[in-house]
Design a protein around this motif. Structure first.
Motif, PDB file in Angstrom:
ATOM      1  N   VAL A 234       0.985  -1.222   0.241  1.00 11.54           N
ATOM      2  CA  VAL A 234      -0.051  -0.075  -0.183  1.00 11.54           C
ATOM      3  C   VAL A 234       1.029   1.682   0.207  1.00 11.54           C
ATOM      4  N   THR A 235       0.483   2.042  -1.386  1.00  9.56           N
ATOM      5  CA  THR A 235       1.655   3.190  -1.377  1.00  9.56           C
ATOM      6  C   THR A 235       0.773   4.674  -0.822  1.00  9.56           C
ATOM      7  N   VAL A 236      -0.673   4.675  -0.835  1.00 10.94           N
ATOM      8  CA  VAL A 236      -0.770   6.448  -0.071  1.00 10.94           C
ATOM      9  C   VAL A 236      -1.988   5.159   0.980  1.00 10.94           C
ATOM     10  N   VAL A 237      -1.578   5.943   2.551  1.00 12.34           N
ATOM     11  CA  VAL A 237      -2.249   5.279   2.933  1.00 12.34           C
ATOM     12  C   VAL A 237      -2.461   6.364   4.662  1.00 12.34           C
ATOM     13  N   HIS A 238      -3.093   6.383   5.440  1.00 12.69           N
ATOM     14  CA  HIS A 238      -3.416   7.402   6.455  1.00 12.69           C
ATOM     15  C   HIS A 238      -2.915   6.190   7.966  1.00 12.69           C
ATOM     16  N   CYS A 239      -1.374   7.307   8.308  1.00 15.25           N
ATOM     17  CA  CYS A 239      -1.286   6.114   9.553  1.00 15.25           C
ATOM     18  C   CYS A 239      -1.244   7.185  10.746  1.00 15.25           C
ATOM     19  N   LEU A 240      -1.056   6.820  11.819  1.00 11.41           N
ATOM     20  CA  LEU A 240      -1.545   7.196  13.274  1.00 11.41           C
ATOM     21  C   LEU A 240      -1.051   6.516  14.632  1.00 11.41           C
ATOM     22  N   GLU A 241      -0.748   6.702  15.384  1.00 14.38           N
ATOM     23  CA  GLU A 241       0.404   5.985  16.890  1.00 14.38           C
ATOM     24  C   GLU A 241      -1.075   6.346  18.316  1.00 14.38           C
ATOM     25  N   MET A 242      -1.041   5.414  18.858  1.00 15.68           N
ATOM     26  CA  MET A 242      -2.239   5.307  19.955  1.00 15.68           C
ATOM     27  C   MET A 242      -0.590   3.970  20.647  1.00 15.68           C
ATOM     28  N   ASP A 243      -0.849   5.196  21.910  1.00 19.12           N
ATOM     29  CA  ASP A 243      -0.364   4.023  22.821  1.00 19.12           C
ATOM     30  C   ASP A 243       1.113   3.444  22.116  1.00 19.12           C
ATOM     31  N   GLY A 244       1.663   3.939  21.555  1.00 21.11           N
ATOM     32  CA  GLY A 244       2.992   2.988  21.261  1.00 21.11           C
ATOM     33  C   GLY A 244       2.983   2.208  19.731  1.00 21.11           C
ATOM     34  N   CYS A 245       1.800   2.266  19.535  1.00 21.12           N
ATOM     35  CA  CYS A 245       0.916   0.711  18.737  1.00 21.12           C
ATOM     36  C   CYS A 245       0.755   2.115  17.180  1.00 21.12           C
ATOM     37  N   LEU A 246       1.539   1.930  16.324  1.00 20.20           N
ATOM     38  CA  LEU A 246       1.114   2.746  14.908  1.00 20.20           C
ATOM     39  C   LEU A 246       0.012   1.076  13.647  1.00 20.20           C
ATOM     40  N   TYR A 247      -1.085   2.844  13.948  1.00 19.51           N
ATOM     41  CA  TYR A 247      -2.297   2.125  13.314  1.00 19.51           C
ATOM     42  C   TYR A 247      -2.237   1.808  11.761  1.00 19.51           C
ATOM     43  N   ILE A 248      -2.567   1.759  10.368  1.00 21.90           N
ATOM     44  CA  ILE A 248      -2.702   2.208  10.158  1.00 21.90           C
ATOM     45  C   ILE A 248      -3.847   1.773   8.862  1.00 21.90           C
ATOM     46  N   PHE A 249      -5.148   2.694   7.787  1.00 20.49           N
ATOM     47  CA  PHE A 249      -5.628   1.771   7.188  1.00 20.49           C
ATOM     48  C   PHE A 249      -5.937   2.612   6.097  1.00 20.49           C
ATOM     49  N   GLY A 250      -6.543   1.918   5.108  1.00 22.08           N
ATOM     50  CA  GLY A 250      -7.375   2.134   3.890  1.00 22.08           C
ATOM     51  C   GLY A 250      -5.984   2.450   3.169  1.00 22.08           C
ATOM     52  N   GLY A 251      -5.778   2.728   1.771  1.00 19.93           N
ATOM     53  CA  GLY A 251      -5.019   3.265   0.853  1.00 19.93           C
ATOM     54  C   GLY A 251      -4.952   2.626  -0.273  1.00 19.93           C
ATOM     55  N   VAL A 252      -4.402   3.050  -1.283  1.00 27.20           N
ATOM     56  CA  VAL A 252      -4.552   3.422  -2.599  1.00 27.20           C
ATOM     57  C   VAL A 252      -2.598   2.605  -3.179  1.00 27.20           C
ATOM     58  N   THR A 253      -2.723   1.604  -3.642  1.00 26.77           N
ATOM     59  CA  THR A 253      -1.653   0.582  -4.101  1.00 26.77           C
ATOM     60  C   THR A 253      -1.902   1.429  -5.609  1.00 26.77           C
ATOM     61  N   ARG A 254      -1.866   1.490  -6.141  1.00 32.64           N
ATOM     62  CA  ARG A 254      -2.379   2.214  -7.859  1.00 32.64           C
ATOM     63  C   ARG A 254      -2.883   3.628  -8.244  1.00 32.64           C
ATOM     64  N   ILE A 255      -2.423   4.291  -8.349  1.00 34.84           N
ATOM     65  CA  ILE A 255      -3.591   5.770  -8.708  1.00 34.84           C
ATOM     66  C   ILE A 255      -4.797   4.851  -9.348  1.00 34.84           C
ATOM     67  N   ASP A 256      -6.066   4.910  -8.335  1.00 40.65           N
ATOM     68  CA  ASP A 256      -6.999   5.162  -9.384  1.00 40.65           C
ATOM     69  C   ASP A 256      -7.467   3.311  -9.890  1.00 40.65           C
ATOM     70  N   ASP A 257      -6.182   2.236  -9.321  1.00 37.07           N
ATOM     71  CA  ASP A 257      -6.815   1.706  -9.393  1.00 37.07           C
ATOM     72  C   ASP A 257      -6.885   0.628  -8.094  1.00 37.07           C
ATOM     73  N   ILE A 258      -6.069   0.645  -7.302  1.00 37.10           N
ATOM     74  CA  ILE A 258      -6.872  -1.049  -6.206  1.00 37.10           C
ATOM     75  C   ILE A 258      -6.795  -0.510  -4.937  1.00 37.10           C
ATOM     76  N   ARG A 259      -7.577  -0.240  -4.272  1.00 40.24           N
ATOM     77  CA  ARG A 259      -8.184   0.737  -2.428  1.00 40.24           C
ATOM     78  C   ARG A 259      -7.654  -0.012  -1.947  1.00 40.24           C
ATOM     79  N   THR A 260      -7.713  -0.122  -0.775  1.00 43.61           N
ATOM     80  CA  THR A 260      -8.375  -1.006   0.408  1.00 43.61           C
ATOM     81  C   THR A 260      -9.195  -0.381   1.862  1.00 43.61           C
ATOM     82  N   ASN A 261      -9.475  -1.432   2.503  1.00 46.57           N
ATOM     83  CA  ASN A 261     -10.383  -1.129   3.625  1.00 46.57           C
ATOM     84  C   ASN A 261      -9.645  -2.234   4.912  1.00 46.57           C
ATOM     85  N   CYS A 262      -8.232  -2.196   4.700  1.00 45.90           N
ATOM     86  CA  CYS A 262      -8.051  -2.606   5.351  1.00 45.90           C
ATOM     87  C   CYS A 262      -6.992  -1.989   6.526  1.00 45.90           C
ATOM     88  N   VAL A 263      -7.257  -2.792   8.298  1.00 47.17           N
ATOM     89  CA  VAL A 263      -6.774  -1.981   8.890  1.00 47.17           C
ATOM     90  C   VAL A 263      -5.312  -2.688   9.397  1.00 47.17           C
TER      91      VAL A 263
END
Length: 310
Positions: A234-263
């Motif tokens: 996954v190349t474009v995502v939104h990540c954030l941190e809570m109590d020492g744990c880094l979470y990443i949700f969603g994103g796209v691997t190729r622009i206008d191609d494959i997106r995900t709702n993975c956490v």
């Protein structure tokens, strides 16, 4: 001593656009209780949940909109509970902003703060509006600001320090900048700051916000982790941190191609024994069922701060 490669762990349900061969979504097939794959969204966290606002998926570009939708952008606010690993669509009250791609969001107490972003077409319908959404009442409020209001932009970064919110960088869709503005959230007054440095980074968008307090405490752990971790493709995502744990949700691997709702998540520090025991309980027991019987968890000795995460 050889380094051990740290891998991201996938939590919760997963769906990718490639699972449906990237077909356009038919209006009659849209499920409003389904979290579709997306990019360009923003997320914030509290002690129990991750809240995801907006996002974009071009598979929805031919869907006719109603008063409550703004496809191919998602006029939605979702909540992911870390304990139950369950997504919930939140029905909000008031006027939600429509510039819901590459906006900026952060949490201040029980309020989600929103600034900027773009609608469609990108860059032609950008925003410099400031909104708040109370995460308890789910009510949106437009904040009328004054002063040196930033130009309409998206792809910027936003961080809070005390009563002030700082916005840096971004693009209008035509011009990039590294301007820094400060908003007093009590008075609603913007101020453009003059950079007191001989060096200014090149203008850019899609900046990542770095938490100053966390960085001071765990800078070396963060650097080491980013050097040796393995992440799903996954190349474009939104990540954030809570109590020492880094979470990443969603994103796209190729622009206008494959997106995900993975956490996905990865620990940046060694979790406590209590945290590991709680996680094992969550994996072993039916936490959705136990949500209705929290008193039983307290009776068997589960600390109250874990029970409150449900």
């Amino acid at each position: 001593m050889a380094l051990t490669v740290q891998k991201f762990q996938t939590v919760g349900p997963v769906e990718q656009d490639e699972d449906v061969e990237n077909q356009n979504v038919h209006p009659n097939e849209i499920d409003m209780d389904r979290l579709y794959p997306r990019s360009g969204h923003r997320a914030v966290v509290d002690d129990s949940n991750m809240y995801v606002l907006g996002g974009y998926n071009p598979r929805f570009r031919h869907v006719e909109n109603s008063l409550d939708t703004y496809y191919p952008l998602f006029k939605e606010l979702w909540k992911f509970n870390f304990t139950t690993q369950k997504w919930t669509s939140l029905i909000t009250d008031g006027i939600m902003p429509t510039e819901l791609a590459s906006h900026a969001a952060l949490r201040c107490g029980r309020n989600l703060l929103y600034f900027g972003g773009t609608g469609v077409p990108f860059g032609h319908s950008s925003s410099n509006d400031f909104y708040t959404c109370n995460l308890d009442t789910l009510k949106w409020r437009y904040v009328k600001c004054r002063g040196d209001i930033p130009q309409k932009k998206y792809g910027h970064a936003m961080a809070r320090l005390g009563k002030d919110v700082y916005v840096c960088g971004g693009t209008t869709g035509f011009v990039y900048n590294m301007d820094i503005h400060r908003l007093d959230i009590y008075t609603g007054v913007w101020e453009k700051l003059q950079v007191q440095s001989k060096y200014t980074p090149s203008s850019r968008s899609q900046l990542l916000k770095y938490n100053l307090e966390y960085g001071r405490k765990h800078k070396q752990n963060l650097i080491k982790c980013m050097d040796i971790l393995e992440l799903e493709s996954v190349t474009v995502v939104h990540c954030l941190e809570m109590d020492g744990c880094l979470y990443i949700f969603g994103g796209v691997t190729r622009i206008d191609d494959i997106r995900t709702n993975c956490v996905q998540r990865i620990w940046l520090i060694l979790p406590t024994l209590q945290e590991l025991c709680w996680e094992n309980m969550c994996l072993t027991l039916d936490m959705n069922r136990l949500q209705k019987h929290r008193s039983k968890l307290f009776e068997i000795g589960v600390p109250i701060h874990f029970i409150e995460r449900l």
